[in-house]
Design an enzyme around this catalytic site. Structure first.
Site, short mmCIF file in Angstrom:
data_model
loop_
_atom_site.label_atom_id
_atom_site.label_comp_id
_atom_site.label_asym_id
_atom_site.label_seq_id
_atom_site.Cartn_x
_atom_site.Cartn_y
_atom_site.Cartn_z
N TYR A 155 -2.56 -6.00 17.33
CA TYR A 155 -2.76 -5.22 16.10
C TYR A 155 -4.03 -4.37 16.21
O TYR A 155 -4.03 -3.17 15.88
CB TYR A 155 -2.84 -6.20 14.94
CG TYR A 155 -2.95 -5.60 13.56
CD1 TYR A 155 -1.85 -5.01 12.94
CD2 TYR A 155 -4.16 -5.66 12.85
CE1 TYR A 155 -1.95 -4.50 11.65
CE2 TYR A 155 -4.26 -5.16 11.57
CZ TYR A 155 -3.16 -4.57 10.97
OH TYR A 155 -3.27 -4.07 9.70
N ALA A 203 3.50 2.67 7.55
CA ALA A 203 4.30 1.52 8.04
C ALA A 203 3.53 0.80 9.13
O ALA A 203 2.99 1.42 10.04
CB ALA A 203 5.65 2.01 8.57
N ILE A 258 0.83 -1.21 0.00
CA ILE A 258 0.00 0.00 0.00
C ILE A 258 0.87 1.26 0.00
O ILE A 258 0.55 2.25 -0.66
CB ILE A 258 -0.94 -0.03 1.23
CG1 ILE A 258 -1.96 -1.17 1.07
CG2 ILE A 258 -1.64 1.31 1.42
CD1 ILE A 258 -2.77 -1.48 2.33
N ASN A 315 -10.28 -8.72 15.75
CA ASN A 315 -10.04 -9.91 14.92
C ASN A 315 -9.35 -10.98 15.76
O ASN A 315 -8.49 -10.66 16.58
CB ASN A 315 -9.16 -9.53 13.72
CG ASN A 315 -9.26 -10.54 12.60
OD1 ASN A 315 -10.18 -11.38 12.60
ND2 ASN A 315 -8.35 -10.47 11.66
P1 NAD Z 1 3.36 -4.54 3.94
O1 NAD Z 1 3.86 -5.46 4.99
O2 NAD Z 1 3.34 -5.03 2.53
O3 NAD Z 1 4.16 -3.16 3.98
C1 NAD Z 1 4.42 -2.48 5.20
C2 NAD Z 1 5.69 -1.71 5.05
O4 NAD Z 1 5.98 -1.06 6.31
C3 NAD Z 1 6.89 -2.61 4.72
O5 NAD Z 1 7.59 -2.12 3.60
C4 NAD Z 1 7.71 -2.56 5.98
O6 NAD Z 1 9.11 -2.71 5.78
C5 NAD Z 1 7.37 -1.17 6.53
N1 NAD Z 1 7.71 -1.08 7.94
C6 NAD Z 1 7.39 -1.98 8.91
N2 NAD Z 1 7.98 -1.63 10.06
C7 NAD Z 1 8.67 -0.49 9.83
C8 NAD Z 1 9.49 0.35 10.63
N3 NAD Z 1 9.73 0.05 11.92
N4 NAD Z 1 10.03 1.45 10.08
C9 NAD Z 1 9.81 1.74 8.78
N5 NAD Z 1 9.06 0.97 7.96
C10 NAD Z 1 8.50 -0.14 8.48
O7 NAD Z 1 1.91 -4.08 4.41
P2 NAD Z 1 0.67 -3.48 3.60
O8 NAD Z 1 -0.29 -4.58 3.40
O9 NAD Z 1 1.12 -2.68 2.43
O10 NAD Z 1 0.06 -2.55 4.74
C11 NAD Z 1 0.33 -1.15 4.85
C12 NAD Z 1 -0.48 -0.60 6.02
O11 NAD Z 1 -1.88 -0.88 5.82
C13 NAD Z 1 -0.11 -1.22 7.36
O12 NAD Z 1 -0.16 -0.22 8.35
C14 NAD Z 1 -1.19 -2.24 7.59
O13 NAD Z 1 -1.40 -2.51 8.94
C15 NAD Z 1 -2.39 -1.56 6.94
N6 NAD Z 1 -3.43 -2.53 6.51
C16 NAD Z 1 -3.21 -3.42 5.50
C17 NAD Z 1 -4.23 -4.31 5.12
C18 NAD Z 1 -4.08 -5.31 4.02
O14 NAD Z 1 -5.04 -6.04 3.73
N7 NAD Z 1 -2.96 -5.41 3.34
C19 NAD Z 1 -5.45 -4.27 5.79
C20 NAD Z 1 -5.62 -3.35 6.81
C21 NAD Z 1 -4.61 -2.48 7.15
#
Ligand code: NAD
Length: 452
Positions: free
Chosen positions: A358, A294, A224, A352
């Protein structure tokens, strides 16, 4: 990630089998590729209606005509003509007797809706209504819209409601464009609150909307975050892409793709706030848009969760964000008329299994934006959260097969969203046109049936 059921449902050889088995047959959703067009509604047919006594139709009409729409006041006389968007101004509903206007307006239009059409209803803020009866009618609109969304989702149609505060009707251009255009493809069943309390934006460009703005996106190496960096850059922002050093190569690729900068930093490191402010100050004096994207999961039932798993999630997903904001706001590095967007989750809305850590962090962000928004309104800064449902990224690829398949289907559109869908919503909330939108949590979940 491949959605096999989607492929089978659209394959002429297997389509019949999918139907015979009674499996969902998801519509292929329309998605934009480029940035917002100057005339997004060119060649589109829009039907605009209003209950008597409303105050928002004029603002909506202006948004459509400036966007190039053909605006009608009822179903097109040509029976073959489909309707691309429908907007009803229900701000005039004065009591139970007036709710019939919703039925009368929408009933004849439903068979005329195009695939991927958009429905937006404007309602008065129930707390501002002159009587309890008028409050009831205003709040009733939300039930109507959420139910309609569930009925029309199979055709890829979305339905949303915007509560328009008195004085905020002049701020409808951005929301109307977003909710009635293709970019809101995975946003349905949502209630947006439009406020007149935030200092108005000095300029509201609706095309190349972020030209001259500087944006920071955390977690931009992939998923995202990467899609958001791309989308913000498409609207003209210069994007600072941040991620952990371990994902340096991927981050540099994102930054190169968007013509921005890569900043390798762990947001949880104790000096991250200071380092970040210094980097933003050195770049162009400050920042206009911050997307706190993140995030991590460390799923376990609470009984089996280690203290480290709790700490890691709460630190990355919440504590680091609050610490960075304190530095950005305390030093003035976030400029006036800035935009703060936080990635929450539907887990933060409904909870969840296996995600107490989370869901705590993501629900906390919902409370955080609600409290932060009024404190920043005088500076014209808006703070909103986005709560994605099932989005096809590396995060959900880790799920067991059956959990993943259930998560993907349990929404009105019967499919997962794409990172771009979240990025579209984040981009809208980051834009000058969202100057009436603050303190909101908007789900981008295809109208998920869980915790709706
Ligand atoms: P992802 O795991 O693909 O990407 C998350 C990114 O955050 C990664 O590149 C990771 O390296 C970075 N990150 C993690 N810890 C970090 C830190 N300490 N410092 C800097 N960067 C850091 O996740 P995604 O699916 O793209 O999700 C992005 C956001 O959306 C997250 O906050 C997630 O909780 C939220 N989200 C995602 C979904 C989904 O279905 N994918 C659903 C609900 C919420």
């Amino acid at each position: 990630m491949t959605d096999r059921l989607m492929s089978l449902a659209h394959n002429p050889f297997t389509r019949g089998l999918v139907k015979a088995l009674g499996l969902p047959q998801p519509t292929r959703l329309a998605r934009a590729e480029g940035g917002w067009a100057a005339q997004p509604f060119a060649n589109r047919v829009v039907v605009l209606g209003a209950a008597p006594g409303g105050f928002a139709a004029e603002g909506a009409q202006a948004a459509f005509t400036s966007g190039g729409a053909r605006v009608l006041d009822g179903p097109p006389s040509d029976a073959s003509q489909r309707v691309d968007a429908v907007l009803f101004d229900a701000t005039g509903l004065g009591g139970p007797q007036d709710t019939r206007a919703l039925y009368d307006f929408f009933h004849p239009l439903l068979p005329r809706l195009a695939r991927n059409a958009r429905v937006l209803v404007l309602a008065a803020v129930p707390d501002e209504a002159p009587s309890p009866a008028a409050s009831a009618a205003a709040r009733g609109v939300e039930g109507f819209v959420r139910s309609l969304g569930k009925e029309v989702g199979r055709q890829g149609v979305t339905a949303n409601v915007a509560y328009v505060a008195r004085g905020a009707e002049a701020r409808l251009a951005g929301p109307v464009r977003f909710f009635c255009d293709v970019g809101s493809t995975y946003v349905s069943g949502q209630a947006l609150h439009l406020s007149g309390d935030v200092r108005a934006a000095s300029a509201v460009p609706l095309h190349a909307a972020l030209s001259g703005k500087v944006a920071l996106v955390t977690g931009a190496a992939r998923g995202i975050g990467a899609a958001t960096a791309e989308r913000l850059a498409q609207e003209g922002a210069r994007v600072v892409c941040l991620d952990v050093p371990a994902l340096g190569d991927a981050l540099k690729q994102t930054a190169a793709r968007v013509g921005g900068e890569a900043l390798l930093l762990d947001v949880t490191s104790p000096d991250a706030p200071v380092t970040l402010v210094a980097a933003l100050r050195a770049g162009s004096g400050g920042v206009d848009i911050v997307v706190h994207n993140a995030g991590i999961t460390r799923d376990r039932t609470l009984a089996k969760m280690t203290p480290e798993q709790w700490e890691q999630v709460l630190t990355v997903n919440l504590a680091a964000i609050v610490a960075i904001d304190e530095a950005l706001l305390g030093t003035g590095a976030l400029r006036d008329e800035g935009r703060l967007v936080y990635l929450s989750s539907i887990s933060g809305v409904s909870g969840n299994f296996g995600q107490t850590n989370y869901a705590t962090s993501k629900a906390a962000l919902i409370g955080y934006v609600a409290a932060l928004a009024p404190r920043l309104a005088a500076r014209g800064i808006c703070a909103n959260a986005v709560a994605p449902g099932f989005i096809e990224t590396a995060m959900v690829a880790k799920m067991p097969l059956m959990t993943r398949e259930v998560g993907r289907r349990l929404n009105s559109l019967s499919q997962g969203g794409q990172p771009r869908d979240v990025a579209e919503l984040v981009t809208f909330l980051s834009s000058p046109g969202a100057h009436g939108v603050t303190g909101n949590t908007v789900r981008v979940c295809g109208q998920g049936l869980i915790g709706a």
